[in-house]
Each structure stands twice: as structure tokens, then as C-alpha cells.
Design a protein around this motif. Structure first.
Motif, PDB file in Angstrom:
ATOM      1  N   SER A  46      15.298 -30.575  72.500  1.00  0.00           N
ATOM      2  CA  SER A  46      16.254 -31.055  73.510  1.00  0.00           C
ATOM      3  C   SER A  46      16.925 -29.895  74.237  1.00  0.00           C
ATOM      4  O   SER A  46      17.475 -30.069  75.322  1.00  0.00           O
ATOM      5  N   SER A  47      16.915 -28.710  73.658  1.00  0.00           N
ATOM      6  CA  SER A  47      17.422 -27.535  74.370  1.00  0.00           C
ATOM      7  C   SER A  47      16.756 -26.296  73.788  1.00  0.00           C
ATOM      8  O   SER A  47      16.188 -26.333  72.697  1.00  0.00           O
ATOM      9  N   ILE A  48      16.826 -25.219  74.572  1.00  0.00           N
ATOM     10  CA  ILE A  48      16.164 -23.977  74.152  1.00  0.00           C
ATOM     11  C   ILE A  48      17.193 -22.864  74.159  1.00  0.00           C
ATOM     12  O   ILE A  48      17.856 -22.623  75.168  1.00  0.00           O
ATOM     13  N   HIS A  49      17.361 -22.213  73.022  1.00  0.00           N
ATOM     14  CA  HIS A  49      18.325 -21.122  72.927  1.00  0.00           C
ATOM     15  C   HIS A  49      17.937 -20.001  73.903  1.00  0.00           C
ATOM     16  O   HIS A  49      16.754 -19.672  74.025  1.00  0.00           O
ATOM     17  N   PRO A  50      18.915 -19.398  74.597  1.00  0.00           N
ATOM     18  CA  PRO A  50      18.590 -18.321  75.550  1.00  0.00           C
ATOM     19  C   PRO A  50      17.785 -17.179  74.907  1.00  0.00           C
ATOM     20  O   PRO A  50      16.915 -16.600  75.554  1.00  0.00           O
ATOM     21  N   GLU A  51      18.053 -16.886  73.645  1.00  0.00           N
ATOM     22  CA  GLU A  51      17.285 -15.814  72.995  1.00  0.00           C
ATOM     23  C   GLU A  51      15.841 -16.240  72.699  1.00  0.00           C
ATOM     24  O   GLU A  51      14.963 -15.387  72.560  1.00  0.00           O
ATOM     25  N   ALA A  52      15.602 -17.542  72.603  1.00  0.00           N
ATOM     26  CA  ALA A  52      14.222 -18.023  72.452  1.00  0.00           C
ATOM     27  C   ALA A  52      13.468 -17.749  73.752  1.00  0.00           C
ATOM     28  O   ALA A  52      12.329 -17.274  73.743  1.00  0.00           O
ATOM     29  N   HIS A  53      14.115 -18.013  74.886  1.00  0.00           N
ATOM     30  CA  HIS A  53      13.511 -17.688  76.192  1.00  0.00           C
ATOM     31  C   HIS A  53      13.205 -16.203  76.287  1.00  0.00           C
ATOM     32  O   HIS A  53      12.141 -15.792  76.742  1.00  0.00           O
ATOM     33  N   LEU A  54      14.192 -15.416  75.855  1.00  0.00           N
ATOM     34  CA  LEU A  54      14.052 -13.961  75.907  1.00  0.00           C
ATOM     35  C   LEU A  54      12.812 -13.516  75.106  1.00  0.00           C
ATOM     36  O   LEU A  54      11.998 -12.713  75.579  1.00  0.00           O
ATOM     37  N   LEU A  55      12.674 -14.070  73.896  1.00  0.00           N
ATOM     38  CA  LEU A  55      11.548 -13.697  73.040  1.00  0.00           C
ATOM     39  C   LEU A  55      10.229 -14.176  73.646  1.00  0.00           C
ATOM     40  O   LEU A  55       9.236 -13.449  73.657  1.00  0.00           O
ATOM     41  N   TRP A  56      10.233 -15.407  74.149  1.00  0.00           N
ATOM     42  CA  TRP A  56       9.012 -15.925  74.761  1.00  0.00           C
ATOM     43  C   TRP A  56       8.601 -15.045  75.944  1.00  0.00           C
ATOM     44  O   TRP A  56       7.434 -14.678  76.088  1.00  0.00           O
ATOM     45  N   ASN A  57       9.570 -14.679  76.790  1.00  0.00           N
ATOM     46  CA  ASN A  57       9.240 -13.862  77.960  1.00  0.00           C
ATOM     47  C   ASN A  57       8.662 -12.509  77.556  1.00  0.00           C
ATOM     48  O   ASN A  57       7.799 -11.967  78.240  1.00  0.00           O
ATOM     49  N   ALA A  58       9.136 -11.980  76.443  1.00  0.00           N
ATOM     50  CA  ALA A  58       8.650 -10.670  76.001  1.00  0.00           C
ATOM     51  C   ALA A  58       7.324 -10.779  75.241  1.00  0.00           C
ATOM     52  O   ALA A  58       6.450  -9.932  75.383  1.00  0.00           O
ATOM     53  N   LEU A  59       7.167 -11.827  74.435  1.00  0.00           N
ATOM     54  CA  LEU A  59       6.015 -11.899  73.529  1.00  0.00           C
ATOM     55  C   LEU A  59       4.909 -12.829  74.021  1.00  0.00           C
ATOM     56  O   LEU A  59       3.741 -12.603  73.713  1.00  0.00           O
ATOM     57  N   GLY A  60       5.289 -13.882  74.770  1.00  0.00           N
ATOM     58  CA  GLY A  60       4.300 -14.907  75.132  1.00  0.00           C
ATOM     59  C   GLY A  60       3.781 -15.578  73.869  1.00  0.00           C
ATOM     60  O   GLY A  60       4.442 -15.542  72.823  1.00  0.00           O
ATOM     61  N   PRO A  61       2.577 -16.192  73.964  1.00  0.00           N
ATOM     62  CA  PRO A  61       2.027 -16.831  72.766  1.00  0.00           C
ATOM     63  C   PRO A  61       1.845 -15.771  71.679  1.00  0.00           C
ATOM     64  O   PRO A  61       1.243 -14.734  71.924  1.00  0.00           O
ATOM     65  N   ALA A  62       2.399 -16.034  70.495  1.00  0.00           N
ATOM     66  CA  ALA A  62       2.429 -15.017  69.432  1.00  0.00           C
ATOM     67  C   ALA A  62       2.672 -15.714  68.102  1.00  0.00           C
ATOM     68  O   ALA A  62       3.048 -16.884  68.074  1.00  0.00           O
ATOM     69  N   PRO A  63       2.485 -14.989  66.996  1.00  0.00           N
ATOM     70  CA  PRO A  63       2.754 -15.595  65.681  1.00  0.00           C
ATOM     71  C   PRO A  63       4.253 -15.737  65.423  1.00  0.00           C
ATOM     72  O   PRO A  63       4.811 -15.085  64.551  1.00  0.00           O
ATOM     73  N   ILE A  64       4.904 -16.584  66.204  1.00  0.00           N
ATOM     74  CA  ILE A  64       6.335 -16.805  66.039  1.00  0.00           C
ATOM     75  C   ILE A  64       6.632 -18.286  66.237  1.00  0.00           C
ATOM     76  O   ILE A  64       6.023 -18.949  67.081  1.00  0.00           O
ATOM     77  N   THR A  65       7.541 -18.810  65.422  1.00  0.00           N
ATOM     78  CA  THR A  65       7.939 -20.217  65.466  1.00  0.00           C
ATOM     79  C   THR A  65       9.431 -20.283  65.732  1.00  0.00           C
ATOM     80  O   THR A  65      10.207 -19.591  65.067  1.00  0.00           O
ATOM     81  N   TYR A  66       9.823 -21.097  66.712  1.00  0.00           N
ATOM     82  CA  TYR A  66      11.222 -21.226  67.106  1.00  0.00           C
ATOM     83  C   TYR A  66      11.798 -22.534  66.566  1.00  0.00           C
ATOM     84  O   TYR A  66      11.218 -23.598  66.802  1.00  0.00           O
ATOM     85  N   VAL A  67      12.908 -22.460  65.865  1.00  0.00           N
ATOM     86  CA  VAL A  67      13.574 -23.681  65.390  1.00  0.00           C
ATOM     87  C   VAL A  67      14.642 -24.058  66.416  1.00  0.00           C
ATOM     88  O   VAL A  67      15.580 -23.298  66.673  1.00  0.00           O
ATOM     89  N   LEU A  68      14.464 -25.240  67.033  1.00  0.00           N
ATOM     90  CA  LEU A  68      15.306 -25.665  68.163  1.00  0.00           C
ATOM     91  C   LEU A  68      15.808 -27.095  67.919  1.00  0.00           C
ATOM     92  O   LEU A  68      15.183 -27.850  67.164  1.00  0.00           O
ATOM     93  N   PRO A  69      16.906 -27.491  68.573  1.00  0.00           N
ATOM     94  CA  PRO A  69      17.368 -28.881  68.417  1.00  0.00           C
ATOM     95  C   PRO A  69      16.262 -29.849  68.828  1.00  0.00           C
ATOM     96  O   PRO A  69      15.583 -29.620  69.829  1.00  0.00           O
ATOM     97  N   LYS A  70      16.091 -30.917  68.055  1.00  0.00           N
ATOM     98  CA  LYS A  70      14.938 -31.788  68.324  1.00  0.00           C
ATOM     99  C   LYS A  70      15.278 -32.965  69.225  1.00  0.00           C
ATOM    100  O   LYS A  70      16.426 -33.402  69.305  1.00  0.00           O
ATOM    101  N   ARG A  71      14.274 -33.458  69.893  1.00  0.00           N
ATOM    102  CA  ARG A  71      14.406 -34.706  70.657  1.00  0.00           C
ATOM    103  C   ARG A  71      14.243 -35.882  69.700  1.00  0.00           C
ATOM    104  O   ARG A  71      13.506 -35.797  68.721  1.00  0.00           O
ATOM    105  N   PRO A  72      14.899 -36.992  70.006  1.00  0.00           N
ATOM    106  CA  PRO A  72      14.810 -38.146  69.100  1.00  0.00           C
ATOM    107  C   PRO A  72      13.391 -38.702  68.956  1.00  0.00           C
ATOM    108  O   PRO A  72      13.067 -39.333  67.948  1.00  0.00           O
ATOM    109  N   GLU A  73      12.527 -38.428  69.937  1.00  0.00           N
ATOM    110  CA  GLU A  73      11.143 -38.942  69.880  1.00  0.00           C
ATOM    111  C   GLU A  73      10.338 -38.326  68.736  1.00  0.00           C
ATOM    112  O   GLU A  73       9.321 -38.876  68.301  1.00  0.00           O
TER     113      GLU A  73
END
Ligand code: AMP
Ligand code: MG
Length: 316
Positions: free
Chosen positions: A71-98
Motif C-alpha cells: 500500500s506504500s513504499i518507503h522512500p529508502e526502498a525507492h532509493l535502494l531500487w534506483n541504485a540496485l535495480g533487480p537484485a537479491p533483496i526483499t523489501y518488507v512494506l505495508p501490505k494491501r488488503p488483497e
């Protein structure tokens, strides 16, 4: 019927239709099911004999799809994604009810990963569904790094095993979360702390133990070959083979010893080979494996984490 092969279209249609697919990734092989299909996800737990309190990582083909499950993405998750792209990393983020509670073990956060292996992203794109996927091994056992490893242990229970060759990284992803402010690493893995701190500008805390309620499933006894493992310190003075009962696995080639974890001390090579070596030991006649710890830096930290968990189990 042959259920192991390179048929991407077949793997995608099985996944879409609610089946179980062994999915190659750069880390380890995953046991994938449509994350939105509760019955399909339930089959993952059954096949692995995995307790329901151990949540699953949801895989997506690209960052712009993360909003389907988070449901939302932490700004530091964006930062890491922008630097690393697809990589062996898993982000724990608030979930959507679906996202079914079964996937997250009832937590209000979801673990999300975009694999680096192109074949995995092609599979996810073709299937058109987010895939919940833990490692494709019976619960508590060593993770698979080849399609054959999956076939050996879960063959009957998987509808299709997509063969993408041996895994490039060979260790699971690094799991990162933001429980209350700064980033916390819940599991060491294929993305190093050094890489993360270089991007974040600080060293994230490692909360990597089974006692942590925010990292359910990070059980101490895990990655086990089923027989005793003795960890010897980095730089151990090996003195040749120790007979047939004890197998020796030095970090680098040592005089009088047949095998070594690396040819020249590369932690990348060690990570690629580690789980295969543990499996080979499990299948061997040897009673015990003596294995030398990696230098405690970079990927070596994740290698040592897996070795300590594997050894913990063998002590019983
Ligand atoms: P694996 O079997 O290697 O895919 O393990 C997945 C691991 O990811 C779990 O054992 C948890 O430690 C972690 N994980 C998955 N979902 C969450 C979540 N929502 N919050 C915290 N950790 C999670
Ligand atoms: Mg696992």
C-alpha cells in the motif's frame, strides 16, 4: 509425465491457473504460486511442510508493479531500487488488503522482491500474477540451487519445474524492513551490508535472530543437511583428510584435502557452491562435515549465517 523442462509458456500457464511452479531465480529456486489465490498458496505450505507462521516473499516482474501488493513504499526502498535495480533483496512494506493473510502469516506487511534473473521476470510477466514463493525445499532443509535439487526433493508435488540452470548467487535474498525509522536487515543474503550502507549512508542494524518477532521464520535451526556440521574458524590449520567418517571442506584448497569451498578465496564462488556442497555431504556416507567459516565481511557474512544455522540443527 515429464514435469521438468525449459517450457516458459507452460510454466506461466500453470502459475496462472493456480498450480505450483518451481521458479529459477538468481538466489535459489522458489516454489511459486499465484499470491492472490489462497488455495494455490495453501499448496505451497503443504508441499514444503512449512508452518503457517512463516510468511512468504511475493515476487513481481518490475518495481512499477509493487503497488499491486504493497500500500506504500518507503522512500529508502525507492532509493535502494534506483541504485540496485533487480537484485537479491526483499523489501518488507505495508501490505494491501488483497494479499491473503496466509501469504503474510497475518502480518500487516508483505515481503516483496523483483528477481534479477531475466527468466524469472519473464515468467512473472507472462503469468500476469504476483507469485508467492519460498525456497523450493522441504521446510528446514538446504535451499535448492539447481532444478534437479527441486526434482529430487519435491518432484512429485510440483506441477512444473522450470529449469533455468544453476543459480548465479546461490544464497537467499537479503531482507530489509523499516519497523520504526531506520532500515533493519531481517536476513543477511545476496546483497551485502556494505552495498546497503553505501546507498543508505548508514549501516542498517542486523536483527537476524529467531527471537525477533518481526522476522518470523528466521529459525535458528534451518538450512540443515541432517547430519552434524562442525564449523572451524577462518584460517584453520587443516592437516589432511580425517578418514572416511569425517569430510573436510576448507575455504581454500589445502594440502592433502580433496575438496574446497573456493578455488581462490572468492566469496561469490563460495556462495554459489555452498548449498550444493551441503547436499553432497547429506547424500554421502560421511557422518560429519568439518567446514571452514568465511571471512566475516561482504557475502561471507551471509555464508556464515547459513553455516551457523545449518550447524545448529546438526548438533541435536
Ligand atoms: P524463504 O523460505 O527463504 O522464502 O523465507 C522467507 C522469509 O522471508 C520468511 O522466513 C521471513 O523471515 C521473511 N518474511 C516474509 N514475509 C515477511 C514479512 N511480511 N515480514 C517479515 N519477514 C518476512
Ligand atoms: Mg527457505
Amino acid at each position: 509425465m515429464q514435469n521438468l523442462g525449459k517450457d516458459l509458456a507452460r510454466a506461466a500457464s500453470v502459475l496462472k491457473a493456480g498450480g505450483l511452479v518451481a521458479m529459477p531465480t538468481e538466489t535459489v529456486y522458489g516454489l511459486a504460486a499465484n499470491a492472490f489465490d489462497e488455495a494455490a498458496v495453501a499448496r505451497i505450505f503443504e508441499a514444503k511442510n512449512r508452518p503457517h507462521f512463516d510468511p512468504l516473499i511475493v515476487h513481481l516482474p518490475d518495481w512499477n508493479e509493487v503497488g499491486r501488493v504493497a500500500s506504500s513504499i518507503h522512500p529508502e526502498a525507492h532509493l535502494l531500487w534506483n541504485a540496485l535495480g533487480p537484485a537479491p533483496i526483499t523489501y518488507v512494506l505495508p501490505k494491501r488488503p488483497e494479499v491473503p493473510d496466509l501469504v503474510t502469516s497475518g502480518l500487516d506487511h508483505v515481503a516483496v522482491r523483483i528477481p534479477k534473473l531475466k527468466l524469472a521476470r519473464e515468467l512473472l510477466t507472462l503469468a500476469g500474477v504476483p507469485a508467492a514463493a519460498p525456497s523450493a525445499n522441504p521446510f528446514g532443509f538446504v535451499s535448492p540451487t539447481t532444478a534437479q535439487h527441486v526434482a529430487d526433493q519435491l518432484g512429485e508435488q510440483v506441477d512444473y519445474i522450470l529449469d533455468g540452470g544453476p543459480c548465479e548467487v546461490g544464497l537467499e535474498s537479503t531482507i530489509i524492513a523499516w519497523p520504526n525509522g531506520p532500515a533493519v536487515v531481517l536476513r543477511l543474503g545476496g546483497t551485502t551490508l556494505e552495498q546497503l550502507s553505501g546507498i543508505l549512508g548508514y549501516l542498517p542494524e542486523v536483527r537476524n535472530s529467531s527471537s525477533s518477532p518481526s522476522a518470523p521464520g528466521m529459525l535458528q535451526a534451518h538450512y540443515a543437511p541432517g547430519k552434524p556440521l562442525r564449523l572451524v574458524p577462518q584460517g584453520f590449520a587443516w592437516a589432511g583428510e580425517q578418514g572416511n567418517e569425517i569430510q573436510s571442506l576448507p575455504w581454500m584448497p589445502a594440502k592433502g584435502i580433496a575438496r574446497a569451498l573456493t578455488t581462490s578465496g572468492s566469496p561469490v564462488e563460495a556462495a554459489q557452491r555452498l548449498f550444493g556442497e551441503l547436499r553432497a555431504f547429506a547424500a554421502s556416507e560421511a557422518r560429519e562435515l568439518w567446514i571452514e567459516l568465511a571471512p566475516e565481511e561482504g557475502l561471507g557474512r551471509a555464508i556464515n549465517d547459513r553455516l551457523r544455522r545449518a550447524a545448529h540443527c546438526g548438533e541435536e
